[in-house]
Design an enzyme around this catalytic site. Structure first.
Site, short mmCIF file in Angstrom:
data_model
loop_
_atom_site.label_atom_id
_atom_site.label_comp_id
_atom_site.label_asym_id
_atom_site.label_seq_id
_atom_site.Cartn_x
_atom_site.Cartn_y
_atom_site.Cartn_z
N CYS A 296 0.90 -1.16 0.00
CA CYS A 296 0.00 0.00 0.00
C CYS A 296 0.93 1.21 0.00
CB CYS A 296 -0.88 -0.01 1.24
SG CYS A 296 -2.04 -1.39 1.28
N ALA A 298 1.46 4.30 -1.85
CA ALA A 298 1.39 5.74 -2.14
C ALA A 298 1.19 6.55 -0.86
CB ALA A 298 0.23 5.99 -3.10
N PRO A 299 1.77 7.74 -0.77
CA PRO A 299 2.51 8.48 -1.82
C PRO A 299 3.99 8.13 -1.93
CG PRO A 299 2.27 9.86 0.11
CD PRO A 299 1.58 8.56 0.45
N GLY A 300 4.44 7.08 -1.27
CA GLY A 300 5.77 6.57 -1.58
C GLY A 300 6.88 6.95 -0.62
N ASN A 301 6.54 7.44 0.56
CA ASN A 301 7.60 7.78 1.52
C ASN A 301 8.45 6.56 1.86
OD1 ASN A 301 6.94 10.63 2.16
ND2 ASN A 301 5.00 9.68 2.72
N ASP A 352 -5.49 -3.52 -6.58
CA ASP A 352 -5.93 -3.90 -5.24
C ASP A 352 -4.95 -4.96 -4.73
OD1 ASP A 352 -7.13 -4.82 -3.00
OD2 ASP A 352 -9.00 -5.47 -3.97
N CYS A 469 0.16 4.26 11.39
CA CYS A 469 0.39 5.47 12.19
C CYS A 469 -0.82 5.66 13.11
CB CYS A 469 0.67 6.69 11.32
SG CYS A 469 -0.61 7.04 10.11
N1 SAM Z 1 3.12 3.64 2.73
C1 SAM Z 1 2.69 4.94 2.27
C2 SAM Z 1 3.81 5.94 2.46
O1 SAM Z 1 4.66 5.72 3.29
O2 SAM Z 1 3.83 6.95 1.76
C3 SAM Z 1 1.42 5.39 2.96
C4 SAM Z 1 0.32 4.41 2.72
S1 SAM Z 1 -1.26 4.98 3.27
C5 SAM Z 1 -1.14 4.77 4.97
C6 SAM Z 1 -2.27 3.66 2.77
C7 SAM Z 1 -2.39 3.48 1.28
O3 SAM Z 1 -3.05 2.25 1.05
C8 SAM Z 1 -3.20 4.53 0.56
O4 SAM Z 1 -2.44 5.14 -0.42
C9 SAM Z 1 -4.35 3.74 -0.07
O5 SAM Z 1 -4.69 4.21 -1.35
C10 SAM Z 1 -3.76 2.37 -0.15
N2 SAM Z 1 -4.73 1.26 -0.19
C11 SAM Z 1 -5.84 1.11 0.54
N3 SAM Z 1 -6.44 -0.06 0.23
C12 SAM Z 1 -5.67 -0.66 -0.70
C13 SAM Z 1 -5.73 -1.89 -1.41
N4 SAM Z 1 -6.75 -2.77 -1.21
N5 SAM Z 1 -4.78 -2.18 -2.30
C14 SAM Z 1 -3.76 -1.32 -2.52
N6 SAM Z 1 -3.65 -0.14 -1.89
C15 SAM Z 1 -4.58 0.18 -0.98
#
Ligand code: SAM
Length: 600
Positions: A296, A298-301, A352, A469
């Protein structure tokens, strides 16, 4: 300009919180690309929100008539975000929130502030949030000198600016009445100072506990190294950050040190990233050349952190379900130098994660998995300004709250509550707002549990990290406890993540003490970073490893055969079929042909 911007942010924050849509934070709104004088705007927003409880009273006492704020609707905000993204600008959001907008679209016909501003140009009422900002400036801030910085703005902004001028006139006229009202209120409440008055309001104590964290910046190992970075910061920029003791590629700057426009941030050698957000990749500790999966992403940190660790001989498969967020991931990875066209380290894909097939050959070489799924973001409440917003709305958020909901949605009781509180909490149905928040956490926990099961199912994975978080046990220890038996069947054990970090998992949440001790927690009030959670699973021999090794051996054998065949053909061509072998120059080196890497 600053007052207009600040009023817009205050209006949106109070509205977002009221509608429980989440997503909006002081930081994301005040650091957004279109915002001028970001630092001043941020300060005015924070101070205004802090003073709202007293401003409400004195504006009323002084007879300043207020009109309701009209906040831009969600669709329009999305269009603005898209426009910014089209211009290649970052919305300024950190990964910290992890929150998804979960409200329904509002009425499209709803007008926004600029429409209303035109109506109110000559009116005698002041939009509520603008009145708070101007009231704050008049009573506690820099005063109400005319703000001319909007002169160069376009027609729409000029309409807004005219509304600010009209509102400023009203508040300036009311200034003496406001001052007397403030004195009367403080006297009547027997509080000697505004500070004491604010502390005594609902949410005031929490407000006082809101911490100021150090600034953290990660050295991007794809572009430089820590020592070179430190040297340049010291010699060229007179900055002397210290090395973080827990994350080796992280530098610590004093609180308030604004690095957003710093040259080394702009050129991608330094990446602004909170300390706890660096924990997952640091705990996972992938080796150079490894292939990692960021589920999961995005945004890619964390993706760019993984990319820096695996280096140019490794790879990161980065999945996210959200197109818009994935676009930001691409931009961030490109900025970090992880998406060079010839040899990208990161391969982003929209999808997904739950629907992926771990047996797909493209995952055969995945040696580590980073799962950082959507969560409540409760660990970032302090930096997001939730406490300021709550106090401004006259609500109390208990900083001690240990909101515990298990993955099935039934409510547990936090360890810090007393028995009496437990009994009364069980008797009384929670207010709808609390019930909705709990239901949301329970639903997130179900998704997180499913996602962790999936992350553990990749056949060649040796190391899997799970992070949020959030500070709620329901999204952390209970998720780990729910999957641990299955993880063990797959050969995984909990590994003590970041061994030198002091704060470990909560005990008594379905885990043994030893298992709880393997987990990492960060406390937003007591540690110098946002609230966070990390679990690290590892196994010595993944079932897919033998298969991958066999495939790699077969590839190498095939490459050797091909090389031999190529040499034979070359020899045959060189002797022209005469049987006379060519004489090679003595000492000439022959290059060994390497097998092409499978990943790229
Ligand atoms: N790891 C990211 C970072 O450090 O920048 C932050 C991730 S954020 C907490 C959670 C991410 O999970 C969101 O971008 C959301 O779009 C994605 N997400 C939620 N459900 C998902 C799924 N079933 N499959 C893939 N991505 C999913």
């Amino acid at each position: 300009m600053v007052w207009r911007q600040a009023a817009g942010v205050v209006a949106r924050l109070l509205d977002a919180d009221g509608a429980r849509r989440g997503g909006a934070s002081i930081k994301t709104l005040t650091l957004a690309p279109g915002v001028a004088a970001k630092k001043v705007t941020h300060a005015v927003v924070c101070e205004t929100l802090k003073h709202v409880p007293i401003l409400k009273l004195v504006l009323d006492d002084a007879g300043v008539a207020l009109s309701d704020d009209v906040v831009p609707n969600r669709r329009r905000r999305r269009a603005e975000d898209a426009e910014r993204a089209g211009r290649g600008e970052d919305a300024g959001a950190a990964d910290s929130s992890g929150e998804e907008e979960n409200g329904s679209d509002e009425n499209d016909s709803q007008r926004d502030t600029s429409d209303v501003a035109a109506d109110e140009e000559h009116a005698s009422v002041v939009p509520r949030s603008l009145a708070y900002v101007l009231g704050y400036e008049a009573l506690f801030g820099a005063g109400l000198e005319p703000d001319t910085s909007s002169d160069a703005a376009g027609p729409e902004k000029r309409t807004d600016a005219a509304a600010v001028v009209a509102a400023t006139r009203i508040v300036v006229r009311a200034r003496e009445r406001l001052k007397s009202a403030l004195k009367r209120r403080l006297k009547a409440s027997k509080h000697g100072s505004t500070e004491a008055f604010l502390l005594a309001q609902p949410g005031g104590k929490a407000l006082a506990a809101v911490p100021t964290h150090s600034r953290h910046a990660r050295v991007n190992l794809l572009k430089t190294d820590v020592a070179a970075c430190e040297l340049e910061l010291r010699r060229v920029f007179s900055l002397s950050p210290i090395r973080d003791p827990h994350v080796p590629d992280l530098l610590v700057f004093p609180p308030g040190c604004d690095l957003h426009d710093h040259r080394m941030v702009q050129d991608g050698r330094l990446i602004l990233q909170g300390k706890s957000s660096c924990f997952p990749a640091a705990a996972l500790d992938p080796k150079p050349g490894w292939t990692a999966l960021d589920c999961c992403a995005a945004p890619g940190n964390k993706t760019t952190h993984l990319a820096a660790r695996v280096g140019r001989n490794g790879g990161v498969l980065a999945f996210d379900a959200d197109t818009r967020r994935l676009r930001r991931l691409r931009e961030n990875c490109a900025h970090a130098g992880a998406m060079d066209r010839a040899a990208p380290i990161v391969v982003p894909e929209r999808g997904d994660f739950l629907a992926l097939n771990p047996a797909d050959p493209k995952f055969a070489r995945v040696r580590c998995v980073l799962l950082d799924p959507s969560c409540s973001g409760s660990g970032t409440a302090a930096t997001r300004g939730d406490y300021l917003i709550a106090a401004a709305r006259g609500e109390a958020i208990d900083v001690e709250a240990d909101h515990d909901v298990d993955a099935c949605g039934s409510e547990g009781i936090g360890s810090k509550k007393t028995k009496t509180e437990t009994a009364s909490a069980e008797d009384a149905a929670p207010p709808p707002r609390v019930a909705a928040a709990r239901a949301r956490v329970a639903s997130l926990a179900r998704f997180q549990t499913e996602a962790l099961r999936k992350a553990l199912s990749f056949p060649s994975a040796e190391r899997v990290s799970y992070s949020t978080c959030s500070v709620y046990p329901a999204e952390n220890e209970r998720v780990v406890a729910a999957v641990l038996p299955e993880a063990r069947r797959l050969g995984f054990e909990l590994e003590r993540a970041l061994p030198s970090w002091h704060r470990r998992g909560l005990r008594g949440r379905g885990l043994s003490d030893a298992d709880a001790d393997a987990l990492v927690r960060a406390d937003q009030f007591e540690d110098d970073c946002e609230g966070f959670f990390v679990a690290l699973f590892s196994r010595p021999t993944p079932p897919g490893a033998a298969k991958v090794a066999a495939a790699a051996a077969a590839t190498e054998a095939k490459a050797r055969e091909d090389l031999e065949a190529a040499r034979a053909t070359k020899r045959a061509a060189a002797d022209g079929g005469s049987g006379v072998r060519p004489v090679y120059r003595a000492g000439a080196k022959r290059r060994k042909k390497r097998a092409a890497p499978l990943f790229r």
